[in-house]
Scaffold this active site. Structure first.
Site, PDB file in Angstrom:
ATOM      1  CE  LYS A 276      -4.623  -0.976   1.641  1.00 46.09           C
ATOM      2  NZ  LYS A 276      -5.724  -0.521   2.514  1.00 46.09           N
ATOM      3  CD  GLU A 362     -19.029  -6.337   8.181  1.00 51.25           C
ATOM      4  OE1 GLU A 362     -18.376  -5.420   7.640  1.00 51.25           O
ATOM      5  OE2 GLU A 362     -19.082  -7.507   7.726  1.00 51.25           O
ATOM      6  NE  ARG A 390     -21.215  -6.470   4.022  1.00 58.22           N
ATOM      7  CZ  ARG A 390     -20.055  -6.883   3.534  1.00 58.22           C
ATOM      8  NH1 ARG A 390     -18.994  -6.940   4.297  1.00 58.22           N
ATOM      9  NH2 ARG A 390     -19.953  -7.258   2.281  1.00 58.22           N
TER      10      ARG A 390
END
Length: 623
Positions: A276, A362, A390
């Site tokens: 990244k 989640e 979710r």
């Protein structure tokens, strides 16, 4: 930008000789840094996928071949190469291009993504559709190691592995980063895989082996990659042919590897390693800081704010969590991979034994909280409103049905601005208030948010506090851990004829509208249990009633007031103001609220139009 300026679609890209791909990647990286520093957006993740994106569009015949980007916040290079370079200055702005893939925006955006772990399922669906229709095309899912922590990704792998003749390629973009630092057993597995001398040798497999004939390719991969440390075991048990890992920034490895994979049949799994922030040292050093940026000077980097700003609601929650943890050792904090976003960095540092980052999971986070509550702990689940959707089944079945003592801190309620419809928390009031045993509160300012969190924590059952993204109104926040009376609203302004019942962040603009109209304004505080007595009092003393909420009208807080009036047999003109029955795009939050009539002027205008300029009548308005 000598190369980039001549590329308007991937067909132009495929005309380039291989040796020009590296300088093109450099131009793309410079373009990204320059553009995102002016508009804001996701930076680290996009700098990390430049070469991978170039290689995919160079090798595969897009859009005939389908690419599905998991989460989708790393698709800026993809957008630039697929005809949107000239629009890139409008990124995440009103009427501009989205920061995520959108099917309505481009034929190259094959699937709308902004939440994690959906790419393999969608790509498998596309691959199977091609098989059924007799079409020869590839479906490629690009998924990060953070997204692989979610159960949905493994459900898809489990399904795909038995489809031996589908043209599906799953690319694991292994950058050792989700938004928060990655966690869990899968990350440890990948870390072991990449450690020591193995990666130094194996990353060259693409260069040394893949240009060879296919039979030799299979033999060498088995010998040099799988035989060394057996990294493929887990993914091959799912039925995939594992290839890698290879260096995701080395186009001399990526391109021939993808070209050879293109000729293979059945489910393929390519493991690429990227970094990244690649190419911008400041982002490489602090990928979290540069994950989502505002405007900044690339030469100087992101500077800390010099002027003291108003507290954000996220900061209010983070401070409350630490204060309550000091007060009650039973408190545990849970986040599904959003430590920074949910304001839990300090809590993690001060109470590491009571902090749980469960990864992008989640559903698991909610049921895990239920298990803790069964044993006398006091779990607090910090989760964005849009992400709690979710885990709706777990919320009902595993927490509310058993009336377990779990506190839900719902950040990013209402419109969220630049992230747009995928991240907006527009539905929590409607989907929470219909669940038995739930308490639902909406904070109107920073201090009330702290009080509501304490109220929810003290309530012996499931309770949720919703609060918006960003800074509050500047209210002073008490250091005390005080609660408010359950189910009780408050009058904030006394007026005549019109009574405005405002919920959460809509109290402030409603007060301004109340001043303009000399209307009564009530801060209702609770969506459930609703302060029915206050509703009755306002109905008895006013000619017209108005509800205002930053949530969907259908099934929301205004609907709760309408139901209460009907139950009491009260017939009174009622105007329900809230978010319309449509998905609202990205843009400046204030402009978006104004566009749906939820700023002070819009609220006043709607009331004048409906009640003060003609005959009163019962009406439900979508703003």
């Amino acid at each position: 930008m000598n190369l980039l300026q001549n590329i308007n679609n991937p067909a132009d890209l495929r005309k380039l000789p291989r040796h020009q791909l590296v300088p093109l990647a450099d131009e793309l990286r410079n373009f990204l840094l320059d553009s995102v520093s002016k508009t804001g957006g996701h930076l680290s993740s996009n700098l990390g996928t430049v070469e991978l994106t170039v290689a995919l569009h160079y090798v595969f015949n897009t859009p005939h071949d389908r690419i599905v980007w998991d989460v989708g916040h790393q698709t800026y290079t993809h957008k630039i190469l697929t005809g949107r370079r000239e629009q890139f200055h409008t990124l995440r702005q009103l009427d501009g291009i989205s920061g995520f893939p959108r099917r309505v925006e481009s034929e190259y955006d094959t699937f709308g993504t902004a939440h994690s772990s959906t790419s393999i399922s969608a790509a498998l669906g596309m691959a199977m559709a091609a098989k059924i229709k007799g079409e020869q095309r590839h479906a490629i899912a690009v998924i990060g190691d953070g997204s692989m922590t979610a159960g949905m990704a493994f459900e898809a792998l489990n399904n795909a592995g038995v489809e031996e003749d589908c043209n599906l390629l799953v690319i694991l973009n292994d950058n050792d980063m989700s938004i928060s630092p990655p966690v869990g057993a899968l990350n440890r597995y990948l870390a072991r895989l990449m450690s020591g001398q193995f990666y130094a040798a194996a990353k060259n497999v693409g260069k040394s082996v893949l240009p060879a004939p296919m039979l030799e390719l299979a033999k060498k991969l088995e010998e040099h990659a799988k035989g060394m440390v057996v990294p493929a075991t887990m993914f091959e048990e799912f039925g995939f042919n594992y290839i890698g890992p290879i260096d995701g920034h080395d186009l001399d490895s990526l391109v021939p590897t993808l070209q050879n994979i293109r000729n293979l049949k059945g489910p393929q799994f390519l493991h690429v390693v990227t970094k990244k922030g690649q190419g911008y040292k400041l982002a490489e050093a602090e990928p979290i800081l540069y994950h989502g940026t505002g405007k900044f000077n690339p030469a100087e980097g992101i500077k800390p704010a010099t002027a003291p700003a108003k507290l954000t609601y996220t900061e209010v929650f983070g401070s409350w969590l630490c204060d309550m943890a000091a007060h009650d050792e039973r408190l545990v904090g849970i986040t599904p991979a959003m430590r920074e976003g949910s304001g839990m960095v300090r809590f993690h540092a001060e109470y590491p034994q009571r902090y749980f980052d469960v990864g992008i999971a989640e559903q698991h986070s909610v049921t895990f909280a239920g298990g803790l509550a069964c044993e006398g702990m006091k779990p607090v689940v910090a989760i964005y409103s849009t992400f709690l959707q979710r885990a709706y089944d777990q919320l009902i079945h595993d927490v509310a049905l058993q009336n377990l003592d779990v506190t839900f801190a719902l950040d990013r309620a209402g419109l969220v601005g630049a992230d747009g419809a995928t991240h907006a928390g527009n539905y929590d009031l409607a989907y929470l208030r219909c669940i038995p045993n739930m308490v639902v509160m909406a904070a109107s300012d920073e201090n009330e948010c702290r009080q509501m969190l304490t109220t929810a924590y003290q309530y012996p059952g499931p309770a949720a506090v919703r609060y918006p993204r960003g800074a509050g109104i500047g209210a002073a926040v008490s250091k005390e851990l005080t609660a408010i009376d359950l189910g009780k609203g408050e009058l904030r302004r006394q007026g005549e004829r019109v009574a405005i019942m405002a919920f959460g962040a809509m109290v402030a603009p409603s007060l301004k509208a109340g001043d303009a109209l000399n209307a009564t304004v009530a801060n209702m505080r609770f969506v459930k249990p609703l302060d029915v007595e206050l509703v009755k009092e306002l109905a008895a003393s006013h000619d017209y009633l108005v509800t205002v909420e930053e949530g969907c009208v259908m099934g929301g807080a205004g609907a709760a007031v309408a139901e209460a009036l009907a139950e009491a047999g009260i017939a009174k003109p009622l105007l329900i103001l809230g978010l319309p029955d449509q998905f609202i795009d990205h843009g400046d939050p204030a402009k978006l609220l104004a566009s749906v009539g939820l700023d002070a002027d819009g609220i006043a205008r709607s009331i004048k139009t409906r009640f003060l300029g003609g005959e009163p009548r019962l009406v439900v308005s979508n703003g």
